[in-house]
Design a protein around this motif. Structure first.
Motif, PDB file in Angstrom:
ATOM      1  N   VAL A   1      45.959  41.274  74.562  1.00 40.38           N
ATOM      2  CA  VAL A   1      45.911  42.627  75.333  1.00 40.38           C
ATOM      3  C   VAL A   1      47.271  42.735  75.844  1.00 40.38           C
ATOM      4  O   VAL A   1      47.938  43.843  75.799  1.00 40.38           O
ATOM      5  CB  VAL A   1      44.859  42.495  76.069  1.00 40.38           C
ATOM      6  N   CYS A   2      48.035  41.701  76.160  1.00 42.89           N
ATOM      7  CA  CYS A   2      49.244  41.798  76.734  1.00 42.89           C
ATOM      8  C   CYS A   2      50.211  42.164  75.461  1.00 42.89           C
ATOM      9  O   CYS A   2      51.205  43.174  75.709  1.00 42.89           O
ATOM     10  CB  CYS A   2      49.814  40.484  77.226  1.00 42.89           C
TER      11      CYS A   2
ATOM     12  N   THR B   1      51.317  43.649  91.679  1.00 42.35           N
ATOM     13  CA  THR B   1      50.704  42.424  90.853  1.00 42.35           C
ATOM     14  C   THR B   1      50.410  41.367  91.917  1.00 42.35           C
ATOM     15  O   THR B   1      49.395  40.872  91.874  1.00 42.35           O
ATOM     16  CB  THR B   1      51.670  42.264  90.005  1.00 42.35           C
TER      17      THR B   1
ATOM     18  N   LEU C   1      49.799  37.002  83.908  1.00 41.12           N
ATOM     19  CA  LEU C   1      48.756  36.694  83.237  1.00 41.12           C
ATOM     20  C   LEU C   1      49.046  35.293  82.623  1.00 41.12           C
ATOM     21  O   LEU C   1      48.162  34.608  82.391  1.00 41.12           O
ATOM     22  CB  LEU C   1      48.171  37.800  82.305  1.00 41.12           C
TER      23      LEU C   1
ATOM     24  N   ARG D   1      45.739  41.959  86.232  1.00 43.45           N
ATOM     25  CA  ARG D   1      44.640  42.914  85.187  1.00 43.45           C
ATOM     26  C   ARG D   1      44.609  44.314  85.866  1.00 43.45           C
ATOM     27  O   ARG D   1      44.651  45.291  84.923  1.00 43.45           O
ATOM     28  CB  ARG D   1      43.544  42.108  84.807  1.00 43.45           C
ATOM     29  N   ARG D   2      44.190  44.399  86.897  1.00 45.55           N
ATOM     30  CA  ARG D   2      44.085  45.591  87.763  1.00 45.55           C
ATOM     31  C   ARG D   2      45.253  46.421  87.732  1.00 45.55           C
ATOM     32  O   ARG D   2      45.128  47.766  87.310  1.00 45.55           O
ATOM     33  CB  ARG D   2      43.597  45.399  89.144  1.00 45.55           C
TER      34      ARG D   2
ATOM     35  N   SER E   1      49.932  45.581  74.709  1.00 49.51           N
ATOM     36  CA  SER E   1      50.436  46.767  75.711  1.00 49.51           C
ATOM     37  C   SER E   1      51.743  46.684  75.555  1.00 49.51           C
ATOM     38  O   SER E   1      52.481  47.958  75.642  1.00 49.51           O
ATOM     39  CB  SER E   1      50.044  46.105  76.995  1.00 49.51           C
TER      40      SER E   1
ATOM     41  N   ILE F   1      43.417  37.542  76.446  1.00 44.47           N
ATOM     42  CA  ILE F   1      44.318  38.052  77.255  1.00 44.47           C
ATOM     43  C   ILE F   1      45.654  38.241  76.918  1.00 44.47           C
ATOM     44  O   ILE F   1      46.431  39.189  76.846  1.00 44.47           O
ATOM     45  CB  ILE F   1      44.618  37.145  78.606  1.00 44.47           C
TER      46      ILE F   1
ATOM     47  N   TRP G   1      46.723  32.060  82.707  1.00 40.87           N
ATOM     48  CA  TRP G   1      45.879  31.576  81.620  1.00 40.87           C
ATOM     49  C   TRP G   1      46.334  30.423  80.601  1.00 40.87           C
ATOM     50  O   TRP G   1      45.393  29.919  79.987  1.00 40.87           O
ATOM     51  CB  TRP G   1      45.561  32.902  81.071  1.00 40.87           C
TER      52      TRP G   1
ATOM     53  N   SER H   1      41.735  32.928  76.779  1.00 39.20           N
ATOM     54  CA  SER H   1      43.340  33.069  77.239  1.00 39.20           C
ATOM     55  C   SER H   1      44.037  33.982  76.080  1.00 39.20           C
ATOM     56  O   SER H   1      44.938  34.543  76.146  1.00 39.20           O
ATOM     57  CB  SER H   1      43.837  31.880  77.625  1.00 39.20           C
TER      58      SER H   1
ATOM     59  N   MET I   1      47.854  46.322  85.475  1.00 39.10           N
ATOM     60  CA  MET I   1      48.439  46.934  83.991  1.00 39.10           C
ATOM     61  C   MET I   1      47.035  48.006  83.687  1.00 39.10           C
ATOM     62  O   MET I   1      47.543  48.888  83.087  1.00 39.10           O
ATOM     63  CB  MET I   1      48.018  45.607  83.067  1.00 39.10           C
ATOM     64  N   LEU I   2      45.919  47.935  83.954  1.00 34.56           N
ATOM     65  CA  LEU I   2      44.942  49.013  83.803  1.00 34.56           C
ATOM     66  C   LEU I   2      45.226  50.186  84.244  1.00 34.56           C
ATOM     67  O   LEU I   2      45.299  51.084  83.626  1.00 34.56           O
ATOM     68  CB  LEU I   2      43.377  48.228  84.169  1.00 34.56           C
TER      69      LEU I   2
END
Length: 164
Positions: free
Chosen positions: A12-13, A67, A120, A73-74, A16, A9, A124, A6, A76-77
């Motif tokens: 990465v957030c 979302t 997320l 995740r998808r 971003s 995660i 998480w 987590s 955001m990617l």
């Protein structure tokens, strides 16, 4: 206690969200450079800056729906990929219309960080950790804004605005 993954995660957030704020704020101190390089007026440079916010604002509700439907995740990617493409197109732009379109694409990509990131965090992290984690996530905006106003102009001075 949150699972060790987590924290990845969250990292990465945060990264971003840092990117979102770099792209949101780095343009403004470079406006005189854009005016000179692209041969545009200050009003045109302001329109280029606001193109980011046009798409960012327009897609907030659809981002939430996406979302919910496809997962944070998808979403955001995909949208961060759009931000990257928009950034490259903006750096390569040599005209007013190309600059507007590229900044609008950057705004589109940046729009899909806050809502999916909060989703997320909710998925998480346990309830008792969410306040601290949300604060850490939000701090990424301040870090990004600071980098945008301090580091990006410094890089632009050394390597030009396109590389910065």
């Amino acid at each position: 206690m949150p699972a060790p993954y987590s924290w990845v995660i969250l990292a990465v957030c945060m990264l971003s969200f840092i990117q979102v704020h770099i792209h949101r704020l780095a343009f403004s101190p470079l406006i005189p450079t854009f005016v000179a390089d692209l041969g545009i007026t200050y009003a045109a440079a302001g329109a280029i800056q606001t193109a980011y916010f046009w798409t960012y604002t327009l897609v907030q509700v659809p981002i939430g729906l996406c979302t919910d439907r496809w997962g944070a995740r998808r979403v955001m990617l995909v949208f961060l990929s759009a931000l990257c493409v928009g950034t490259l197109l903006f750096a390569a732009s040599h005209s007013y219309p190309a600059s507007i379109a590229a900044r609008a694409l950057v705004g589109l990509g940046a729009a899909a960080v806050w809502v999916p990131g909060m989703r997320l965090i909710a998925e998480w992290f346990p309830v008792e950790e969410r306040g601290r984690v949300t604060g850490l996530f939000s701090a990424g905006g301040g870090v990004g804004g600071t980098l945008a106003l301090v580091l990006v102009p410094w890089l632009a001075e050394r390597w030009g605005w396109r590389l910065a």
